[in-house]
Design an enzyme around this catalytic site. Structure first.
Site, short mmCIF file in Angstrom:
data_model
loop_
_atom_site.label_atom_id
_atom_site.label_comp_id
_atom_site.label_asym_id
_atom_site.label_seq_id
_atom_site.Cartn_x
_atom_site.Cartn_y
_atom_site.Cartn_z
N HIS A 62 35.76 43.54 36.75
CA HIS A 62 35.61 44.78 37.51
C HIS A 62 36.68 45.81 37.18
O HIS A 62 37.82 45.48 36.88
CB HIS A 62 35.69 44.48 39.01
CG HIS A 62 34.71 43.45 39.46
ND1 HIS A 62 35.00 42.57 40.49
CD2 HIS A 62 33.47 43.15 39.04
CE1 HIS A 62 33.95 41.77 40.68
NE2 HIS A 62 33.03 42.10 39.81
N LYS A 72 46.27 47.10 40.58
CA LYS A 72 46.07 45.97 41.48
C LYS A 72 47.29 45.06 41.45
O LYS A 72 47.91 44.86 40.40
CB LYS A 72 44.88 45.11 41.05
CG LYS A 72 43.53 45.72 41.24
CD LYS A 72 42.44 44.73 40.84
CE LYS A 72 41.06 45.33 41.01
NZ LYS A 72 40.00 44.39 40.64
N TYR A 132 44.41 41.07 47.11
CA TYR A 132 44.60 42.19 46.19
C TYR A 132 45.15 43.37 46.98
O TYR A 132 44.58 43.75 47.98
CB TYR A 132 43.28 42.71 45.62
CG TYR A 132 42.26 41.72 45.16
CD1 TYR A 132 42.00 41.58 43.80
CD2 TYR A 132 41.51 40.98 46.06
CE1 TYR A 132 41.02 40.70 43.37
CE2 TYR A 132 40.54 40.11 45.63
CZ TYR A 132 40.30 39.96 44.28
OH TYR A 132 39.34 39.11 43.84
N ASP A 168 27.49 40.88 39.04
CA ASP A 168 28.33 40.47 37.91
C ASP A 168 27.50 39.96 36.73
O ASP A 168 27.92 40.06 35.59
CB ASP A 168 29.35 39.42 38.34
CG ASP A 168 30.47 40.00 39.19
OD1 ASP A 168 30.58 41.24 39.27
OD2 ASP A 168 31.25 39.21 39.76
#
Length: 182
Positions: A62, A72, A132, A168
């Site tokens: 992603h 991140k 995250y 995905d």
């Protein structure tokens, strides 16, 4: 915290300094001053946590497109993961290069993923939790992804893939993409 540079410019392994006593342990996971001293200037504006039930699950690869690219700070807090980052910065000398990391809930380590990277992971155990911190809020219209099994990337996933979301499973391979669409 100990910042360990990687071969992908701007990405770091961050080893936490854990202090223990009879009560248990304590560690800082983020300090703006220490991050800035290592060239990480993002302000983290969103915190997410994922729970993945089944070993072998892949989440990723992603990213968010401009102008919503996100940095991140990734940490596995329960279980274990095989974490992958891919440099998608067109101007980078390491464009389309990737690195892999083994993260688990017992080792005080996290990964800083700079804006302009794709990120994903495979669970190595059942019942995995990953947290995250993000430098940009999630913008659905800016979401993007790459096929986890793209032969150009040649990621050596350690386990057979047991679970993959419908989204995905439909991310494109790199070859047909025009670079600005990344």
């Amino acid at each position: 915290m100990i910042f360990v540079p990687t071969t992908l410019p701007g990405a770091f392994i961050i080893e936490l300094s854990v202090h223990t006593d009879e009560r248990g342990s304590f560690a800082r996971t983020m300090c703006q001053d220490e991050f800035r001293a290592h060239g990480i200037n993002e302000v983290f504006v969103q915190q997410n946590i994922s729970l993945t039930r089944k070993q072998g699950t892949v989440r990723g690869m992603h990213f968010q497109r401009e102008p919503h690219r996100e940095g991140k700070l990734v940490r596995c807090v329960r279980g274990a993961i095989f974490d992958v980052i891919i440099d998608l910065r067109l101007e980078s000398s390491t464009y389309l290069s990737h690195l892999c990391f083994w993260l688990d809930g017992t080792t005080p380590t996290q990964i800083y993923v700079p804006p302009g990277f794709a990120h994903g992971f495979q669970t190595l155990t059942d019942d995995v939790e990953v947290t995250y911190s993000l430098s940009h809020r999630y913008v659905p219209s800016a979401q993007g992804g790459l096929a986890f099994d793209d032969p150009i990337l040649d990621i050596a996933w350690p386990l057979s893939v047991t679970t993959l979301s419908d989204r995905d499973a439909t991310w494109p391979r790199i070859e047909p993409l025009v670079p600005p669409s990344l």
